[in-house]
Motif scaffolding. Structure first.
Motif, PDB file in Angstrom:
ATOM      1  N   ALA A 139     -15.623  -6.220  39.860  1.00 18.06           N
ATOM      2  CA  ALA A 139     -16.848  -6.892  40.732  1.00 18.06           C
ATOM      3  C   ALA A 139     -16.400  -7.693  41.828  1.00 18.06           C
ATOM      4  CB  ALA A 139     -17.875  -7.405  39.924  1.00 18.06           C
ATOM      5  N   SER A 140     -15.172  -8.484  41.462  1.00 14.05           N
ATOM      6  CA  SER A 140     -14.611  -9.181  42.531  1.00 14.05           C
ATOM      7  C   SER A 140     -14.160  -8.577  43.894  1.00 14.05           C
ATOM      8  CB  SER A 140     -13.439 -10.107  41.763  1.00 14.05           C
ATOM      9  OG  SER A 140     -12.389  -9.160  41.344  1.00 14.05           O
ATOM     10  N   MET A 141     -14.001  -7.335  43.654  1.00 10.84           N
ATOM     11  CA  MET A 141     -13.608  -6.411  45.017  1.00 10.84           C
ATOM     12  C   MET A 141     -14.946  -6.461  45.925  1.00 10.84           C
ATOM     13  SD  MET A 141     -11.219  -3.646  42.814  1.00 10.84           S
ATOM     14  CE  MET A 141     -10.831  -2.931  44.519  1.00 10.84           C
ATOM     15  N   LEU A 142     -15.731  -6.541  45.302  1.00 12.23           N
ATOM     16  CA  LEU A 142     -17.089  -6.573  46.278  1.00 12.23           C
ATOM     17  C   LEU A 142     -17.735  -7.947  46.241  1.00 12.23           C
ATOM     18  CD1 LEU A 142     -18.636  -3.513  44.102  1.00 12.23           C
ATOM     19  CD2 LEU A 142     -17.476  -3.461  46.347  1.00 12.23           C
ATOM     20  N   ASP A 143     -18.722  -8.013  47.305  1.00  9.22           N
ATOM     21  CA  ASP A 143     -19.528  -9.112  47.461  1.00  9.22           C
ATOM     22  C   ASP A 143     -20.695  -9.017  46.277  1.00  9.22           C
ATOM     23  OD1 ASP A 143     -20.772 -11.467  47.843  1.00  9.22           O
ATOM     24  OD2 ASP A 143     -21.463 -10.635  49.983  1.00  9.22           O
ATOM     25  N   THR A 174     -23.432  -7.765  35.572  1.00 12.38           N
ATOM     26  CA  THR A 174     -22.437  -8.611  36.434  1.00 12.38           C
ATOM     27  C   THR A 174     -21.326  -8.222  36.247  1.00 12.38           C
ATOM     28  OG1 THR A 174     -22.203  -9.931  34.415  1.00 12.38           O
ATOM     29  CG2 THR A 174     -23.848 -10.697  35.996  1.00 12.38           C
ATOM     30  N   ARG A 175     -20.802  -7.118  35.478  1.00 19.38           N
ATOM     31  CA  ARG A 175     -19.460  -6.620  35.234  1.00 19.38           C
ATOM     32  C   ARG A 175     -18.315  -7.461  34.955  1.00 19.38           C
ATOM     33  NH1 ARG A 175     -19.089  -2.187  40.399  1.00 19.38           N
ATOM     34  NH2 ARG A 175     -21.031  -0.935  39.822  1.00 19.38           N
ATOM     35  N   GLU A 176     -18.859  -8.622  34.163  1.00 23.94           N
ATOM     36  CA  GLU A 176     -17.877  -9.604  33.390  1.00 23.94           C
ATOM     37  C   GLU A 176     -17.826  -9.173  32.164  1.00 23.94           C
ATOM     38  OE1 GLU A 176     -20.117 -13.225  33.913  1.00 23.94           O
ATOM     39  OE2 GLU A 176     -20.058 -13.264  36.048  1.00 23.94           O
ATOM     40  N   GLU A 177     -16.521  -9.905  31.832  1.00 25.56           N
ATOM     41  CA  GLU A 177     -16.015  -9.877  30.344  1.00 25.56           C
ATOM     42  C   GLU A 177     -16.958 -10.430  29.363  1.00 25.56           C
ATOM     43  OE1 GLU A 177     -13.589  -7.779  27.796  1.00 25.56           O
ATOM     44  OE2 GLU A 177     -13.097  -7.627  29.917  1.00 25.56           O
ATOM     45  N   LYS A 224     -27.273 -10.042  33.906  1.00 30.39           N
ATOM     46  CA  LYS A 224     -27.905 -11.596  34.466  1.00 30.39           C
ATOM     47  C   LYS A 224     -29.269 -11.325  34.503  1.00 30.39           C
ATOM     48  CE  LYS A 224     -27.546 -12.826  38.372  1.00 30.39           C
ATOM     49  NZ  LYS A 224     -27.042 -13.754  39.605  1.00 30.39           N
ATOM     50  N   LEU A 225     -30.173 -11.844  33.647  1.00 33.81           N
ATOM     51  CA  LEU A 225     -31.660 -11.905  34.163  1.00 33.81           C
ATOM     52  C   LEU A 225     -32.071 -12.998  35.040  1.00 33.81           C
ATOM     53  CD1 LEU A 225     -32.901 -11.005  30.535  1.00 33.81           C
ATOM     54  CD2 LEU A 225     -32.522  -9.354  32.347  1.00 33.81           C
ATOM     55  N   SER A 226     -32.935 -12.849  35.889  1.00 35.01           N
ATOM     56  CA  SER A 226     -33.496 -13.895  36.741  1.00 35.01           C
ATOM     57  C   SER A 226     -34.918 -13.994  36.396  1.00 35.01           C
ATOM     58  CB  SER A 226     -33.258 -13.532  38.260  1.00 35.01           C
ATOM     59  OG  SER A 226     -31.826 -13.302  38.753  1.00 35.01           O
ATOM     60  N   LEU A 227     -35.240 -15.094  35.928  1.00 36.02           N
ATOM     61  CA  LEU A 227     -36.679 -15.539  35.528  1.00 36.02           C
ATOM     62  C   LEU A 227     -37.525 -16.477  36.576  1.00 36.02           C
ATOM     63  CD1 LEU A 227     -35.717 -16.734  32.007  1.00 36.02           C
ATOM     64  CD2 LEU A 227     -36.318 -14.346  32.459  1.00 36.02           C
ATOM     65  N   ASN A 231     -34.844 -19.342  36.930  1.00 34.81           N
ATOM     66  CA  ASN A 231     -33.472 -19.695  35.958  1.00 34.81           C
ATOM     67  C   ASN A 231     -33.033 -18.291  35.747  1.00 34.81           C
ATOM     68  OD1 ASN A 231     -31.846 -20.878  34.229  1.00 34.81           O
ATOM     69  ND2 ASN A 231     -33.664 -21.471  32.956  1.00 34.81           N
ATOM     70  N   SER A 232     -31.571 -18.555  35.905  1.00 37.15           N
ATOM     71  CA  SER A 232     -30.812 -17.341  35.430  1.00 37.15           C
ATOM     72  C   SER A 232     -30.138 -17.493  34.146  1.00 37.15           C
ATOM     73  CB  SER A 232     -29.701 -17.053  36.649  1.00 37.15           C
ATOM     74  OG  SER A 232     -30.318 -16.973  37.814  1.00 37.15           O
ATOM     75  N   VAL A 233     -30.120 -16.476  33.182  1.00 35.45           N
ATOM     76  CA  VAL A 233     -29.811 -16.397  31.914  1.00 35.45           C
ATOM     77  C   VAL A 233     -28.970 -14.826  31.847  1.00 35.45           C
ATOM     78  CG1 VAL A 233     -31.467 -17.813  31.005  1.00 35.45           C
ATOM     79  CG2 VAL A 233     -31.698 -15.313  30.903  1.00 35.45           C
ATOM     80  N   LYS A 234     -28.186 -14.924  30.668  1.00 34.22           N
ATOM     81  CA  LYS A 234     -27.316 -13.857  30.477  1.00 34.22           C
ATOM     82  C   LYS A 234     -27.545 -13.209  29.138  1.00 34.22           C
ATOM     83  CE  LYS A 234     -23.699 -14.894  33.837  1.00 34.22           C
ATOM     84  NZ  LYS A 234     -22.049 -14.833  34.013  1.00 34.22           N
TER      85      LYS A 234
END
Length: 857
Positions: free
Chosen positions: A627-631, A656-659, A670-673, A712-715
């Motif tokens: 994901a870091s290769m993209l914006d 998010t494609r994070e570990e 990632k959820l955007s509330l 608020n953003s949560v994961k």
């Protein structure tokens, strides 16, 4: 005979209190332990005793390091002191708790006595993560003994009956019961009765399947004594629906058919009626059962065996077709006479009973408190702890080496206490000399400066007549004695001042003559340094003054900028000023150096094939950092809950494609509330989870307050099991409960895989036929290369492969779900061809289909 008590050597740093405490602790210990405890080297004992107080530290890392030290170096009797400290630091955050439990699980394999009486501390809590709960279950199974067996078994029973718990934990609890039954023969019958009750009464197929598998392993330990259990499982075979459980029961019937000769043929007859509807693993066991009965009872079971072979001949699974073809060739034809003679050895061979072992046994080979131990595999940079030497090394090798230069440096850096002590000794020395040798000093002091006046008076008196000198002799002698004492005191004070200056540069045992010479040399050196520093400072001031005169009046900033340069020429006085020497950055400088290069991560390649000739791949970041290769702002965002259906709560989600911290197979979402109302929302959380088998969901922490018109953003972390299915759950607020369904795209079910083009082509050769999906789309040769790559990477979490062929773009990934971790390859030809290859056929087909729809838009 009276036993001789060993005298404990008192260390040089110990005081009376420590010796008293150590003597009291020795008196409490038994005489047997004293005899068995080995005699330690003084340095070894000092290391253990000095680190023991660190077990009271509030830092879990410090406690874990001391525990590692005692595990490898302390006698077995002293290691038990570490257990309570490790249990204490368990009450920490999730990450720390997991790492401590990982080490405890390894320690308890060889030293269970460390945690005697602490079994309750490992009971599961509601807030425990799944990984920590699994380790706690493993530790509890290791701590079972005669005193706490009933307590721990009741706790296991409560976990199984709790339907709100994760099915993974319930399955792990059943496996723990199986380990307890295998390790403690006195509890085997009790555990078997409980598992059989669970099989007959439970409606959860996964629990039943796990129970049957454990029962089968226990039956293999002593099959002759547990024939009754085999018959009970055969009676419940119709009610058992899980494929692994049915396969296990059929395997037991075939393996121990000689113990139930009247029941086995009838079981085969009933199974033939439903052969075509069974799963693959059940069909294989039916085939094996018919083969065993054919070899032992050919008169009654030959027709059934031939029927099974005929049914397997046209089965859709190639494993069943190949097995049936092999059996027919060996047993029913004359093509393999040698194999037919040894058919009983091939098909009726006995299998060794499985061994029950703890899951942490694989980590035991790695050093405690290391990264390799935490992840259970070898990590780059790991160094094993060497074995103890066969011959005990001499203790003198640990003595410090003191040279003459080091002695002088030590003397130069003496403490204030030593200086005060030396001053007192010097003053006492001169006081004693004043009282003892006043007569000798008076004769010597006649040549000094203070006695010049007395000498002149004596000379003048000697030039007079003898009569006059005889008359005033008594008064002159008294005056001269007083003057001599005064001059003696002045000389003593001067010597004392010199001794104070030279005390930091000379040894305490040196003579008076040596101290005088050393003090003179040290003062000369100090004066030279001061003169050089003054000269440099004056030169810098003169340069600055000349620059001020030559410079125009408005340029005041230049003079300010030149001052640090002048200061840089002065000798360095502190560590902070080291930053100005030879271009080295200051220790407190937080700015980024101009020559700094970006850090590159190590690349984990595909393993079997070494990447060669891939320059672009070597510079590409690794892991889930595709994901870091993209914006990140360009990652696709989807709507999970519309505010019209959520009582004013609008929820959007993005992969998010994070570990993920919960496992490799988990997706981080990632959820955007967003609270679209003008009213405060409270206690936003995830409620009931309605997940399919094989799926997992780790919720976010409850959001206590969500102000009006705020976001608020949560994961959350979800394991989809490698399949295209929705994760269904409820979002709960103080306004109500709202059911939602989160569906992933096929491209998010893969991990990026770094490959070179030769590796890609070699893997693609082995994935043809049914593992290949090819679609056509309109030519895209008019689009730039960056746009094509970006469109594919936005939809699929893959790595681009450096392709030498113009007009062909290649991408590689690895399946997230399942244990195989199949490779997923995608190749795009700008002329209008899109090819996907993988053993996960459905996944690759869906990825290619989604890519085609994206390019058509």
């Amino acid at each position: 005979k009276k036993k001789k008590k060993k005298k404990k050597k008192k260390a040089f740093y110990s005081d009376d209190e420590s010796s008293k405490s150590s003597s009291s602790s020795e008196s409490e210990s038994s005489s047997e332990d004293e005899d068995e405890e080995p005699e330690l080297d003084p340095d070894h004992a000092m290391l253990l005793s000095s680190t023991l107080p660190l077990l009271r530290s509030r830092n879990a890392g410090v406690v874990m390091s001391v525990a590692t030290l005692f595990h490898y170096l302390a006698p077995r009797a002293q290691v038990a002191k570490v257990g309570k400290s490790l249990v204490r630091v368990l009450k920490n955050n999730r990450e720390t708790q997991y790492l401590v439990l990982k080490n405890i699980a390894t320690l308890v394999l060889s030293r269970p006595e460390m945690f005697d009486g602490s079994a309750k501390e490992f009971f599961l809590r509601a807030h425990d993560s799944t990984a920590s709960a699994l380790l706690k279950l493993e530790v509890l199974s290791q701590l079972v003994n005669e005193s706490n067996s009933q307590l721990i078994m009741r706790e296991f029973n409560a976990y199984i009956k709790d339907t709100s718990r994760d099915t993974v934990l319930i399955a792990a609890t059943i496996q723990a019961i199986g380990r307890v039954a295998a390790w403690h023969p006195s509890l085997t019958d009790t555990c078997l009765r409980g598992l059989m009750t669970l099989i007959s009464n439970s409606k959860n197929e996964q629990m039943v399947a796990e129970s049957v598998v454990v029962v089968r392993a226990l039956v293999q330990q002593a099959p002759e004594q547990r024939v009754r259990i085999i018959k009970q499982l055969i009676k419940r075979l119709e009610n058992i629906k899980a494929a692994p459980a049915r396969a296990s029961v059929i395997w037991m019937v075939g393996a121990y058919h000689n113990l139930i000769p009247q029941v086995a043929p009838d079981v085969l007859r009933e199974l033939l009626k439903v052969f075509k509807t069974e799963s693959t693993q059940v069909k294989l066991q039916i085939l094996n059962l018919s083969c065993r009965l054919f070899l032992t009872e050919p008169d009654t079971c030959t027709p059934m065996f031939v029927y099974v072979l005929d049914m397997s001949r046209y089965d859709t699974d190639f494993d069943i077709r190949d097995r049936a073809r092999m059996m027919r060739t060996i047993l029913l034809t004359d093509k393999c006479d040698k194999l037919k003679e040894k058919a009983s050895q091939i098909f009726l061979g006995e299998r060794k009973a499985p061994e029950f072992y703890a899951p942490s046994r694989d980590s035991e080979s790695f050093s405690l408190n290391s990264l390799s131990h935490a992840v259970s595999h070898h990590v780059a940079g790991y160094i094993e702890i060497p074995d103890f030497p066969e011959d005990v090394p001499d203790g003198s090798i640990r003595d410090p080496i003191i040279s003459s230069s080091s002695e002088r440096s030590d003397n130069k850096t003496s403490s204030k206490k030593d200086e005060k002590r030396m001053k007192r000794e010097v003053s006492d020395f001169y006081k004693e000399s004043d009282s003892s040798g006043s007569e000798d000093d008076s004769s010597d002091s006649s040549d000094g400066k203070g006695s010049s006046d007395s000498d002149s008076d004596s000379d003048s008196s000697s030039s007079s007549d003898d009569s006059d000198s005889s008359k005033g002799s008594s008064s002159d002698s008294d005056d001269s004695a007083r003057e001599k004492k005064a001059s003696q005191k002045k000389k003593a004070s001067a010597k004392k001042a010199k001794q104070e200056e030279s005390s930091s540069d000379t040894d305490s045992d040196s003579d008076d003559s040596d101290s005088d010479s050393d003090s003179d040399s040290s003062t000369e050196r100090r004066k030279k340094k001061q003169e050089e520093a003054k000269k440099k400072a004056k030169a810098a001031e003169q340069k600055a003054a000349a620059a001020k005169k030559d410079a125009p009046p408005p340029s005041k900033n230049k003079s300010k900028e030149e001052k640090p340069k002048a200061k840089a020429q002065e000798p360095v006085a502190s560590l902070i000023d080291l930053g100005d020497q030879q271009g080295v950055s200051s220790l407190l400088d937080t700015s980024t150096p101009s020559s700094a290069k970006p850090l590159t991560l190590q690349v984990e390649t595909s393993g079997g094939i070494s990447p060669q000739g891939s320059k672009q791949a070597a510079a590409t970041p690794t892991g889930k950092a595709a994901a870091s290769m993209l914006d990140k702002d360009k990652l696709l965002v989807h709507n999970l809950l519309h505010f019209a259906n959520g009582g004013g709560l609008n929820v959007e989600y993005c992969f998010t494609r994070e570990e993920s911290m919960y496992g490799v197979g988990m997706n981080t979402v990632k959820l955007s509330l967003h609270n679209t109302t003008n009213v405060l929302m409270q206690n936003v959380r995830i409620g009931d989870k309605r997940l399919e088998a094989g799926m997992e969901l780790e919720p976010f922490s409850d959001v206590a307050l969500l102000p009006a018109s705020s976001t608020n953003s949560v994961k959350i972390h979800i394991n989809f099991g490698g399949k295209m299915r929705s994760a269904k759950f409820d979002l709960v607020t103080d306004k109500g409960t709202y059911p939602v369904a989160l569906t992933p795209s096929a491209g998010e079910l893969v991990n990026p895989l770094l490959l070179s083009e030769p590796e890609f082509d070699e893997l693609a050769k082995g994935l043809r036929g049914m593992h290949e999906c090819k679609l056509t789309l309109p030519p895209v040769d008019d689009k730039p290369a960056e746009e094509i790559r970006e469109k594919v990477l936005l939809l699929c979490n893959m790595y681009p492969v450096d392709s030498q062929t113009e007009g062909i773009y290649k991408f590689a990934g690895r399946d997230l779900g399942g244990e195989a971790k199949n490779v997923v390859l995608v190749a795009l030809d700008v002329q209008g061809t899109l090819v996907g290859r993988s053993e996960s056929t459905l996944l690759s087909r869906q990825i290619v289909k989604e890519l085609k729809d994206a390019f058509l838009k």
